[in-house]
Scaffold this active site. Structure first.
Site, PDB file in Angstrom:
ATOM      1  N   HIS A  82       0.853  -1.188   0.000  1.00 22.69           N
ATOM      2  CA  HIS A  82       0.000   0.000   0.000  1.00 22.69           C
ATOM      3  C   HIS A  82       0.881   1.228   0.000  1.00 22.69           C
ATOM      4  O   HIS A  82       1.867   1.299   0.731  1.00 22.69           O
ATOM      5  CB  HIS A  82      -0.898   0.019   1.241  1.00 22.69           C
ATOM      6  CG  HIS A  82      -1.782   1.227   1.291  1.00 22.69           C
ATOM      7  ND1 HIS A  82      -2.951   1.301   0.580  1.00 22.69           N
ATOM      8  CD2 HIS A  82      -1.633   2.414   1.914  1.00 22.69           C
ATOM      9  CE1 HIS A  82      -3.501   2.493   0.785  1.00 22.69           C
ATOM     10  NE2 HIS A  82      -2.719   3.181   1.594  1.00 22.69           N
ATOM     11  N   ASP A 161     -14.851   3.285   8.231  1.00 24.08           N
ATOM     12  CA  ASP A 161     -13.825   4.192   7.701  1.00 24.08           C
ATOM     13  C   ASP A 161     -14.433   5.133   6.669  1.00 24.08           C
ATOM     14  O   ASP A 161     -14.096   6.323   6.636  1.00 24.08           O
ATOM     15  CB  ASP A 161     -12.658   3.416   7.078  1.00 24.08           C
ATOM     16  CG  ASP A 161     -11.674   4.381   6.429  1.00 24.08           C
ATOM     17  OD1 ASP A 161     -11.153   5.243   7.158  1.00 24.08           O
ATOM     18  OD2 ASP A 161     -11.471   4.316   5.201  1.00 24.08           O
ATOM     19  N   ARG A 168     -14.024  13.475   8.256  1.00 23.01           N
ATOM     20  CA  ARG A 168     -12.685  14.074   8.451  1.00 23.01           C
ATOM     21  C   ARG A 168     -12.404  15.091   7.353  1.00 23.01           C
ATOM     22  O   ARG A 168     -11.816  16.143   7.591  1.00 23.01           O
ATOM     23  CB  ARG A 168     -11.611  12.987   8.442  1.00 23.01           C
ATOM     24  CG  ARG A 168     -11.582  12.180   9.731  1.00 23.01           C
ATOM     25  CD  ARG A 168     -10.757  10.924   9.559  1.00 23.01           C
ATOM     26  NE  ARG A 168      -9.394  11.199   9.202  1.00 23.01           N
ATOM     27  CZ  ARG A 168      -8.618  10.381   8.480  1.00 23.01           C
ATOM     28  NH1 ARG A 168      -9.092   9.212   8.066  1.00 23.01           N
ATOM     29  NH2 ARG A 168      -7.387  10.702   8.188  1.00 23.01           N
ATOM     30  N   SER A 183      -7.366   4.367   9.371  1.00 23.88           N
ATOM     31  CA  SER A 183      -8.093   4.356   8.101  1.00 23.88           C
ATOM     32  C   SER A 183      -7.411   3.418   7.100  1.00 23.88           C
ATOM     33  O   SER A 183      -8.037   2.524   6.514  1.00 23.88           O
ATOM     34  CB  SER A 183      -8.133   5.798   7.569  1.00 23.88           C
ATOM     35  OG  SER A 183      -8.586   5.836   6.256  1.00 23.88           O
ATOM     36  N   LYS A 187      -8.623  -0.953   6.144  1.00 18.65           N
ATOM     37  CA  LYS A 187      -8.921  -1.487   4.812  1.00 18.65           C
ATOM     38  C   LYS A 187      -7.930  -2.587   4.434  1.00 18.65           C
ATOM     39  O   LYS A 187      -8.303  -3.587   3.830  1.00 18.65           O
ATOM     40  CB  LYS A 187      -8.893  -0.356   3.779  1.00 18.65           C
ATOM     41  CG  LYS A 187     -10.106   0.567   3.936  1.00 18.65           C
ATOM     42  CD  LYS A 187     -10.018   1.803   3.076  1.00 18.65           C
ATOM     43  CE  LYS A 187      -9.008   2.786   3.592  1.00 18.65           C
ATOM     44  NZ  LYS A 187      -9.143   4.162   3.267  1.00 18.65           N
TER      45      LYS A 187
HETATM   46  N1  URA Z   1      -5.536   7.115   2.851  1.00 14.56           N
HETATM   47  C1  URA Z   1      -6.570   6.563   3.534  1.00 14.56           C
HETATM   48  O1  URA Z   1      -7.100   5.540   3.111  1.00 14.56           O
HETATM   49  N2  URA Z   1      -6.976   7.153   4.666  1.00 14.56           N
HETATM   50  C2  URA Z   1      -6.423   8.266   5.163  1.00 14.56           C
HETATM   51  O2  URA Z   1      -6.836   8.733   6.203  1.00 14.56           O
HETATM   52  C3  URA Z   1      -5.350   8.832   4.446  1.00 14.56           C
HETATM   53  C4  URA Z   1      -4.927   8.233   3.291  1.00 14.56           C
END
Ligand code: URA
Length: 437
Positions: A82, A161, A168, A183, A187
């Site tokens: 990621h 999220d 946010r 966050s 995932k």
């Molecule tokens: N990428 C995400 O998935 N969440 C965040 O808060 C920042 C970057």
């Protein structure tokens, strides 16, 4: 239990219990907590932070709030990567086939671009026919047969999220390390891989503008991995300059192909080798140095390029475009940007370059905007390069002629010059493993 008491506690910088965090995520999921209380909670976290234990617990609750991928029908160790997002970041298109060509499975769910950053799914879809919406069975079949597959995220992964991220975004609480870590990791944990390598970017084009922030984010995410019983490593890499020469969609695919054929720029190749070596070392339980030798050989022997072709073909894409990249559609208009000075390029504001590419049509203004696959920016010169006044430093590519003036102004304002040679920062700044916690 009452949400107001949980907000009060966080306002006073106290540590929340597992039950309180569960009350919060359940209330977000079932919508019993109103947005104004969620927003107040997020702001309290923004100012007072969370301990690693609270962050890990919140992440696990968020990961469990929706679907979770069961990758057990894919044989062997599954590894994922990621990136925290960048400009010209085509590393997944290179790293995933490299790792797969060495016998390590990658079942990757990726995102689309938004704002100034690009997304792997848009880049893959610029290859005619390439389908990134496979059914779960098709996805697993491609991974088992080819070793890797990259699809868009479908299903209801980490819905808490989604809700928190949307709030946010409008309450100025995106840039909080525990919230970003929870966050991203919620995932990734829900996506089911055994091991995860994180590319945490730092610099003008990244969320984390300083290396210290990037290190804190990386350590927080590695610590979450420890709590969750998954192998997680992080690499901190420089995003103060765009990666490689190309920012766009099909031009980034072309650059990824070149890199897999041994013709990539040093910065892009360096980040890809670092990420792939960590993934292979983790999966095969070998040293980083041994893994690096395997990874370099996979590129030099063109094995990894063949894995990319096989993956694209298995996903319905026309692999002839990879074997002859001249087949890719070209933008209708091009515009050269000339150097304004004699000397050296001392900086390129990566955020602005992402914005300029987006204005040309390579990115989206909103989730529903259409992407122009051939639009983007090809940078002939990059930070540190010597230039003479009037040299072509970049070419803007677009099908929207009217966007050129604006994009050109933004690009020009992103570039700075110096009369003195410029010392480049190393592209890989640090590697964080659980031993560094
Ligand atoms: N990428 C995400 O998935 N969440 C965040 O808060 C920042 C970057």
């Amino acid at each position: 239990m009452r949400m107001v008491d949980i907000i009060e506690k966080k306002k006073r910088a106290q540590q929340l219990t597992d039950e309180e965090l569960e009350f919060f995520t359940n209330g977000v999921a079932d919508k019993s907590i109103p947005d104004y209380q969620i927003a107040a909670f997020l702001m309290a976290v923004y100012f007072n932070g969370m301990t690693d234990r609270e962050t890990a617990r919140l992440t696990l609750l968020m990961a469990g709030s929706g679907d979770t991928a069961d990758l057990s029908s894919i044989n062997g160790y599954k590894v994922d990567k990621h990136s925290t997002g960048g400009v010209g970041d085509k590393t997944s298109l290179i790293v995933v086939p490299v790792v797969a060509s060495l016998g390590v499975k990658v079942a990757k769910m990726s995102g689309r671009g938004l704002g100034h950053t690009g997304g792997t799914i848009d880049k893959l879809e610029s290859i005619p026919g390439c389908n990134t919406s496979l059914s779960t069975d098709e996805f697993f079949k491609v991974v088992n047969e080819v070793g890797c597959s990259i699809v868009g995220q479908t299903g209801n992964f980490a819905p808490v999220d989604k809700k928190l991220y949307a709030l946010r975004d409008v309450t100025a609480t995106v840039d909080s390390i525990p919230l970003i870590a929870a966050s991203i990791m919620s995932k990734k944990l829900a996506s089911g891989a055994d091991g995860i390598v994180l590319d945490v970017k730092t610099g003008s084009g990244a969320f984390c503008k300083t290396e210290a922030e990037a290190e804190k984010l990386a350590k927080t995410m590695v610590a979450i991995g420890e709590h969750a019983g998954r192998d997680v490593r992080a690499v901190i890499s420089d995003m103060d300059r765009p990666l490689g020469h190309a920012v766009g969609n099909n031009i980034e695919v072309i650059e990824a192909v070149k890199t897999l054929l041994g013709e990539g720029t040093e910065d892009l190749r360096g980040v890809c080798i670092e990420l792939a070596s960590n993934m292979v070392a983790m999966a095969k339980k070998i040293s980083f140095e041994d893994s690096r030798k395997e990874v370099t050989a996979a590129i030099d022997e063109k094995k990894a390029f063949e894995s990319l072709c096989a993956m694209v073909k298995a996903q319905g894409g026309d692999e002839r475009f990879l074997r002859d990249t001249a087949l890719f559609e070209k933008a209708g208009f091009s515009h050269d940007i000339l150097s304004e000075a004699d000397g050296f390029i001392s900086g390129m504001d990566t955020y602005k370059i992402g914005v300029a590419a987006s204005l040309l049509g390579a990115g989206r203004e909103t989730k529903d905007s259409l992407i122009d696959f051939s639009a983007g920016i090809y940078m002939h010169k990059k930070t540190g390069d010597r230039v003479n006044k009037g040299d072509v430093i970049a070419t803007l590519l677009t099908n929207k002629q009217q966007s050129i003036a604006n994009a050109s102004d933004v690009f020009i304002s992103a570039v700075s010059y110096s009369s003195e040679p410029v010392k480049l920062q190393p592209i890989i700044k640090k590697r964080i493993t659980k031993e560094d916690l």
